[in-house]
Design a protein around this motif. Structure first.
Motif, PDB file in Angstrom:
ATOM      1  N   GLU A 252      42.538  38.482  31.689  1.00  0.00           N
ATOM      2  CA  GLU A 252      43.946  38.719  32.021  1.00  0.00           C
ATOM      3  C   GLU A 252      44.121  40.066  32.715  1.00  0.00           C
ATOM      4  OE1 GLU A 252      48.384  38.810  29.966  1.00  0.00           O
ATOM      5  OE2 GLU A 252      46.609  39.156  28.726  1.00  0.00           O
ATOM      6  N   GLU A 255      43.052  39.916  36.306  1.00  0.00           N
ATOM      7  CA  GLU A 255      44.011  39.166  37.113  1.00  0.00           C
ATOM      8  C   GLU A 255      45.260  40.010  37.391  1.00  0.00           C
ATOM      9  OE1 GLU A 255      45.154  35.435  35.384  1.00  0.00           O
ATOM     10  OE2 GLU A 255      45.557  34.579  37.347  1.00  0.00           O
ATOM     11  N   GLY A 259      46.105  40.534  41.276  1.00  0.00           N
ATOM     12  CA  GLY A 259      46.899  39.371  41.661  1.00  0.00           C
ATOM     13  C   GLY A 259      48.062  39.735  42.547  1.00  0.00           C
ATOM     14  N   LYS A 515      39.651  32.998  42.246  1.00  0.00           N
ATOM     15  CA  LYS A 515      40.638  33.503  41.295  1.00  0.00           C
ATOM     16  C   LYS A 515      40.753  35.024  41.339  1.00  0.00           C
ATOM     17  CE  LYS A 515      39.915  29.758  37.950  1.00  0.00           C
ATOM     18  NZ  LYS A 515      39.462  29.436  36.568  1.00  0.00           N
ATOM     19  N   ASP A 516      42.002  35.503  41.149  1.00  0.00           N
ATOM     20  CA  ASP A 516      42.224  36.944  41.080  1.00  0.00           C
ATOM     21  C   ASP A 516      41.357  37.581  40.000  1.00  0.00           C
ATOM     22  OD1 ASP A 516      44.185  36.704  43.022  1.00  0.00           O
ATOM     23  OD2 ASP A 516      45.811  36.498  41.577  1.00  0.00           O
ATOM     24  N   ALA A 517      41.248  36.896  38.878  1.00  0.00           N
ATOM     25  CA  ALA A 517      40.484  37.442  37.756  1.00  0.00           C
ATOM     26  C   ALA A 517      39.033  37.690  38.133  1.00  0.00           C
ATOM     27  CB  ALA A 517      40.562  36.498  36.559  1.00  0.00           C
ATOM     28  N   ASN A 518      38.460  36.812  38.949  1.00  0.00           N
ATOM     29  CA  ASN A 518      37.060  36.973  39.339  1.00  0.00           C
ATOM     30  C   ASN A 518      36.852  38.244  40.163  1.00  0.00           C
ATOM     31  OD1 ASN A 518      36.594  34.608  38.021  1.00  0.00           O
ATOM     32  ND2 ASN A 518      36.279  33.366  39.847  1.00  0.00           N
TER      33      ASN A 518
END
Length: 536
Positions: A252, A255, A259, A515-518
């Protein structure tokens, strides 16, 4: 009504020359709390701390809006000395130690302990003639060092210490101050080994137990989850979220850090663009000794016809890659251009091998500011390839007509907004100066164009024009482009692949739509599942 907070920053806003960098930030920290402050480069972390610490850059640029409360009392800190007098300390990324002084002398500087001597006994009002009480100062230094669990001798000279131990001396100096209420740690583990970082985090916990509030600025999310009580995430000058450690996780946080809505320029869709798997540039065990941006054994392949992004936090090595390939800083390892080994540490060889380079330092390296646009565009081609030169009886002179035509062609191609080719380059806007740098590289007709921080210091409209230009060159001319940037969102808008550089190596390679988290995890030096990215 009194609050439970030792520090509160309310509705903090700051502009630099009309550009908002902080937008109504609120942060509250309790006594003895470790509060992590997260965000990408440019998120506003450093500016917020500069406000808290009264740094001159804040007050010399119009000050800030909002209020700062220390133990419920509103304070106006105009200098670092005022901050220290109010019990606010900072452990900086750049060491502020005197190499020729001992550990004790650095810890006690400006707070020396004195004692009387024979002279002051005779001349009772001669305070300036008192002697330094080294025994008492050494005891204080020893106590501070023991608090953070470091066994170095307080009589050792700073110049004899490893880099990691210098960081601990900085910390010991701050906690030795009797009135310390808030202590800011700015990327404190960046120069530490893994074991030293563990010791530091243990020390942070011990310091917090003494009632000192700690603001912990870092990009290492695993460290945040280990020691922080609460976490605030900033992004593009705005507060994204404040949350407790127990209610979140590294996914989280990653991200939240990166993000954002992406503004795609002219980038082709996956269906439209034919991908090539043919490497045009290969780096094998590549090292670069660029101060502050060292590269530590990179292995990377760049495919023909792609736009590859090099991303990462400041100081992690992304800037060093192109500078090393171009021979501007000492490098070693192997660099292949279309299977031909490049001779390193030779800028002319790099240029003759089909490489073009636009430096991140366009004013210091990229431009002749007092010269005309046309001279800036052709000067490298004149020096490297003897272009735009004529020969009469062994005397070389400029081909003025050819230079003017080339410059006008580039002005049209790149839409450089100017009054004409003879205009002084220093009078152009930042975005148009950047386009002149690109034009200079293009005149060499490179097969591979490396562009470093292409949008640094230019306004949002100019940023889009520069990025669109890179996409156009890739799409219409088939040029392979490597873009190094601290602006992850911009890389995701134009690149086919993005290599995340962490601690001088490639942490992994992602697609812009991943993904943003990656992206956040790789930026923080953490692994992601292999099936979710092309991790190396």
């Amino acid at each position: 009504m009194e609050s439970n907070y030792v520090l509160s920053m309310k509705n903090i806003s700051k502009e630099y020359f009309g550009n908002p960098v902080l937008k109504g930030i609120n942060i509250d920290i309790k006594q003895g709390e470790i509060h992590a402050l997260l965000g990408e480069n440019g998120a506003g972390k450093s500016t917020l701390m500069n406000i808290l610490f009264g740094m001159p850059v804040i007050h010399s640029t119009g000050g800030f809006h909002g209020e700062v409360f220390l133990q419920d009392n509103i304070i106006e800190i105009k200098s670092p000395m005022e901050a220290m007098n109010n019990g606010i300390g900072m452990v900086h990324q750049e060491f502020m130690l005197i190499p020729g002084f001992t550990v004790t002398e650095n810890i006690k500087i400006n707070r020396e302990i004195t004692k009387g001597n024979l002279v002051t006994t005779v001349f009772r009002n001669s305070k300036s003639l008192k002697s330094l009480d080294y025994k008492a100062m050494n005891q204080d230094a020893r106590r501070a060092l023991d608090t953070i669990g470091i066994g170095i001798d307080e009589l050792t000279y700073i110049s004899e210490l490893p880099v990691g131990y210098m960081q601990f001396v900085e910390i010991a100096r701050e906690i030795d101050k009797s009135n310390m209420k808030v202590l800011v740690f700015d990327e404190p583990t960046a120069v530490l080994t893994e074991s030293e970082a563990e010791t530091l985090m243990d020390a942070m916990v011990e310091i917090a137990k003494k009632g000192i509030a700690i603001i912990f600025i870092t990009h290492r999310l695993d460290e945040v989850m280990k020691v922080a009580d609460n976490i605030t995430v900033l992004r593009d000058g705005e507060l994204v979220k404040t949350l407790s450690k127990t209610s979140t996780n590294v996914i989280e946080l990653a991200e939240l850090m990166v993000g954002r809505e992406l503004q795609i320029t002219q980038k082709e869709s996956e269906a439209e663009k034919k991908e090539s798997n043919k490497p045009i540039l290969r780096l094998k065990d590549f090292y670069v000794e660029m101060p502050g941006e060292r590269v530590k054994g990179i292995n990377l392949e760049v495919y023909e016809g792609e736009i590859l992004g090099l991303a990462g936090l400041a100081g992690q090595g992304k800037i060093g890659i192109a500078n090393g390939i171009m021979g501007l800083y000492e490098s070693r390892g192997e660099v292949y251009i279309e299977d031909k080994l490049l001779r390193l540490n030779n800028p002319k060889e790099a240029l003759n091998s089909g490489l073009g380079f636009v430096s991140e330092d366009r004013r210091g390296v990229g431009l002749l500011l007092d010269s005309s646009i046309e001279l800036n565009i052709v000067v490298t081609a004149m020096q490297i390839n003897n272009k735009f030169l004529k020969n009469f009886l062994g005397i070389k002179y400029w081909d003025s007509k050819g230079i003017r035509k080339c410059a006008n062609d580039m002005i049209k191609l790149l839409d450089i907004r100017c009054t004409g080719a003879t205009q002084a380059t220093k009078s152009l806007s930042g975005g148009n100066q950047q386009k002149v740098c690109i034009a200079r590289a293009l005149v060499l007709r490179p097969n591979i164009l490396m562009v470093s921080e292409p949008t640094r210091g230019i306004d949002i409209g100019a940023k889009k024009l520069v990025l669109d230009t890179l996409v156009k060159l890739n799409k219409e001319a088939g040029m392979t482009i490597i873009v190094t940037s601290s602006e992850l969102a911009e890389l995701r808008s134009v690149c086919d692949r993005i290599a995340m550089i962490t601690e001088g190596k490639v942490a992994g390679i992602l697609k812009p739509e991943d993904k943003d988290a990656n992206f956040g995890l790789l930026m923080a030096g953490l692994d992601i599942p292999v099936e979710e990215g092309e991790c190396l």
